[in-house]
Design an enzyme around this catalytic site. Sequence first.
Site, PDB file in Angstrom:
ATOM      1  N   VAL A   1       0.833  -1.195   0.000  1.00 49.18           N
ATOM      2  CA  VAL A   1       0.000   0.000   0.000  1.00 49.18           C
ATOM      3  C   VAL A   1       0.874   1.254   0.000  1.00 49.18           C
ATOM      4  O   VAL A   1       0.661   2.182  -0.786  1.00 49.18           O
ATOM      5  CB  VAL A   1      -0.954  -0.023   1.218  1.00 49.18           C
ATOM      6  CG1 VAL A   1      -1.673   1.302   1.383  1.00 49.18           C
ATOM      7  CG2 VAL A   1      -1.960  -1.153   1.075  1.00 49.18           C
TER       8      VAL A   1
ATOM      9  N   ALA B   1     -16.343 -19.375  -8.498  1.00 47.75           N
ATOM     10  CA  ALA B   1     -16.099 -20.473  -7.556  1.00 47.75           C
ATOM     11  C   ALA B   1     -14.717 -21.057  -7.824  1.00 47.75           C
ATOM     12  O   ALA B   1     -14.187 -20.957  -8.925  1.00 47.75           O
ATOM     13  CB  ALA B   1     -17.170 -21.534  -7.733  1.00 47.75           C
TER      14      ALA B   1
ATOM     15  N   PHE C   1     -16.594 -11.209  -8.406  1.00 43.22           N
ATOM     16  CA  PHE C   1     -16.345 -11.946  -7.156  1.00 43.22           C
ATOM     17  C   PHE C   1     -17.359 -13.054  -6.911  1.00 43.22           C
ATOM     18  O   PHE C   1     -17.739 -13.336  -5.789  1.00 43.22           O
ATOM     19  CB  PHE C   1     -16.228 -10.983  -5.965  1.00 43.22           C
ATOM     20  CG  PHE C   1     -14.876 -10.319  -5.958  1.00 43.22           C
ATOM     21  CD1 PHE C   1     -14.570  -9.353  -6.903  1.00 43.22           C
ATOM     22  CD2 PHE C   1     -13.892 -10.709  -5.076  1.00 43.22           C
ATOM     23  CE1 PHE C   1     -13.304  -8.788  -6.969  1.00 43.22           C
ATOM     24  CE2 PHE C   1     -12.623 -10.147  -5.125  1.00 43.22           C
ATOM     25  CZ  PHE C   1     -12.335  -9.187  -6.077  1.00 43.22           C
TER      26      PHE C   1
ATOM     27  N   ARG D   1       0.960 -15.326   0.219  1.00 43.43           N
ATOM     28  CA  ARG D   1       0.362 -15.304   1.551  1.00 43.43           C
ATOM     29  C   ARG D   1      -1.050 -15.895   1.504  1.00 43.43           C
ATOM     30  O   ARG D   1      -1.855 -15.508   0.670  1.00 43.43           O
ATOM     31  CB  ARG D   1       0.341 -13.875   2.101  1.00 43.43           C
ATOM     32  CG  ARG D   1       1.722 -13.437   2.581  1.00 43.43           C
ATOM     33  CD  ARG D   1       1.724 -12.014   3.053  1.00 43.43           C
ATOM     34  NE  ARG D   1       1.595 -11.084   1.952  1.00 43.43           N
ATOM     35  CZ  ARG D   1       1.537  -9.764   2.087  1.00 43.43           C
ATOM     36  NH1 ARG D   1       1.567  -9.227   3.290  1.00 43.43           N
ATOM     37  NH2 ARG D   1       1.438  -8.976   1.041  1.00 43.43           N
TER      38      ARG D   1
ATOM     39  N   CYS E   1      -5.251 -10.001   2.515  1.00 42.78           N
ATOM     40  CA  CYS E   1      -6.348  -9.147   2.988  1.00 42.78           C
ATOM     41  C   CYS E   1      -7.613  -9.896   3.405  1.00 42.78           C
ATOM     42  O   CYS E   1      -8.012  -9.813   4.567  1.00 42.78           O
ATOM     43  CB  CYS E   1      -6.701  -8.130   1.917  1.00 42.78           C
ATOM     44  SG  CYS E   1      -5.387  -6.961   1.631  1.00 42.78           S
TER      45      CYS E   1
ATOM     46  N   GLU F   1      -7.573   1.948   1.958  1.00 40.14           N
ATOM     47  CA  GLU F   1      -7.089   1.636   0.615  1.00 40.14           C
ATOM     48  C   GLU F   1      -7.836   0.421   0.076  1.00 40.14           C
ATOM     49  O   GLU F   1      -8.021  -0.549   0.786  1.00 40.14           O
ATOM     50  CB  GLU F   1      -5.579   1.333   0.723  1.00 40.14           C
ATOM     51  CG  GLU F   1      -4.925   1.037  -0.579  1.00 40.14           C
ATOM     52  CD  GLU F   1      -5.242   2.074  -1.624  1.00 40.14           C
ATOM     53  OE1 GLU F   1      -4.908   3.241  -1.426  1.00 40.14           O
ATOM     54  OE2 GLU F   1      -5.874   1.724  -2.643  1.00 40.14           O
TER      55      GLU F   1
ATOM     56  N   ASN G   1     -14.503  -5.531   2.264  1.00 43.69           N
ATOM     57  CA  ASN G   1     -13.734  -6.760   2.042  1.00 43.69           C
ATOM     58  C   ASN G   1     -14.495  -7.995   2.512  1.00 43.69           C
ATOM     59  O   ASN G   1     -14.457  -9.037   1.870  1.00 43.69           O
ATOM     60  CB  ASN G   1     -12.372  -6.673   2.744  1.00 43.69           C
ATOM     61  CG  ASN G   1     -11.329  -6.028   1.840  1.00 43.69           C
ATOM     62  OD1 ASN G   1     -11.634  -5.596   0.742  1.00 43.69           O
ATOM     63  ND2 ASN G   1     -10.095  -5.963   2.299  1.00 43.69           N
TER      64      ASN G   1
ATOM     65  N   LEU H   1      -6.952  -1.009  -3.051  1.00 42.89           N
ATOM     66  CA  LEU H   1      -6.235  -1.552  -4.210  1.00 42.89           C
ATOM     67  C   LEU H   1      -6.101  -3.070  -4.130  1.00 42.89           C
ATOM     68  O   LEU H   1      -6.028  -3.661  -3.053  1.00 42.89           O
ATOM     69  CB  LEU H   1      -4.854  -0.910  -4.365  1.00 42.89           C
ATOM     70  CG  LEU H   1      -3.795  -1.111  -3.287  1.00 42.89           C
ATOM     71  CD1 LEU H   1      -3.070  -2.436  -3.422  1.00 42.89           C
ATOM     72  CD2 LEU H   1      -2.797   0.023  -3.376  1.00 42.89           C
TER      73      LEU H   1
END
Length: 435
Positions: free
Chosen positions: A11, A252, A249, A327, A260, A151, A208, A153
């Site tokens: 970020v 599947a 989004f 990650r 995040c 943020e 999110n 992004l």
Amino acid sequence: MNICVLGVGYVGLTTAAVFADLGNEVICIDIDEVKLENLKQGIMPIYEPGLKEIVLRNIAEERLLFTTDTAKGVANSEVIFICVGTPPKESGETDLSQIESAAKNIAKSLNSYKIIVNKSTVPVGTGDFVRRTIEEHREAEVNFDVVSNPEFLREGSAIQDTFEPDRVVIGAPNKKVALKLLELYAALERPMLITDVYSAEMIKYASNSFLAMKISFANAIAQLCEGVGADVTVVTKGMGADQRIGKQFLNAGIGFGGSCFPKDVESLIHTSGSFGYDFKMLKEVMAVNRSMVPHIMTRIDELVGDLNGKIIGILGLAFKPNTDDIRESKAIDLIKELLDKGATIKAYDPQAMELTQEVLPTIEYCSSPYEVAEHADAIVLATEWREFKALNMERIRNSMKTPIMLDGRNFYNPDDKTRLGFTYYGVGRGVFKPQ
Ligand code: UDX
């Protein structure tokens, strides 16, 4: 405007580069001297399309400086962005120690009025925490304001997302501060939303978590589709055509990863708990996400049989395409499960092999998807890199021991694969036999 960015991670670096490119003078502060030295030489700490060019251009034009000297950065800036890491603790709670240390460092260097902006993803109330920390540690009676400016992004499209955000959220404690931030962002010409600090902090987590919920919803429907014989890609297409739902989004697959979504959903569950609300819906979002690797393992078991001594090829290691970030990558979780069952793993990823080697040193890393396929009992597509789309599938089929393909991202057309002689499985689509 003179800006300081504390923390040169994803970020921080992107924000700094974009603000500099818009003509601001930006000083970036980090404690990692090696990282800063590398940046000055044009060596980026992360892989992000377009980032290097912008960083180099703005270093050359002397609008982007890198230093470990917080006092210099703070003293020379009107607005200070906190962009340090906010990793999760075991409990899911957010670890605010880097935020605390950034706030203490700012406090010691305060020489005149500053606007301090929290850009790191931080739980509700962190604005208050930063304010208290600075008040306790400042050495001079200097005024300041704390703003929340989350943020949004995405990795892989960080530059574009920063230049063209759907919205800029500014959680400001008063009008004067809000106007200053509006002035800074005006050059982007994007929709801006002025809110109070708490609401801005919530917008980030609510957004999110909602996106993660969409993915888990699609993954739950996918598991059901396999039972009833429906195709989840068709179902989500039909759902997404409704503008109230939206098509994004809803893909599947083997689940969401990254730095995040998993951490932010856990953090919101934790925050909710501390306010007396048991956010069961989000607990289920995480449970569905955790169920996807075991789900695909069941299908691998059905198609390949006993994995002991079998060779499984993995295409893609990054948590999503266009990044080297592993990650919380579902590919890594899957490989660990396969290794546990005695399989031998051959893997290829265009960007993420170096980082994967640190966590999985014993698997075989290949130089291409074709090498992955050689003698494999099955291939699993874990990350949908574009370069995997148009592979020579005949060549792949011919070099495999048995042509079994498990598509963890519903990236391929089942008919194309079965026509070539593959047994194909897609998440939420089921198994298709060779034609
Ligand atoms: C996310 C948010 O999108 C961004 O706004 C926020 O600032 C940071 O977190 P990022 O982690 O970069 O960004 O990745 P994103 O593109 O959102 O994907 C997250 C994960 O969800 C990936 O593992 C991806 O493969 C998975 N995903 C995404 C799905 O499984 N299905 C989908 O339909 C979309």
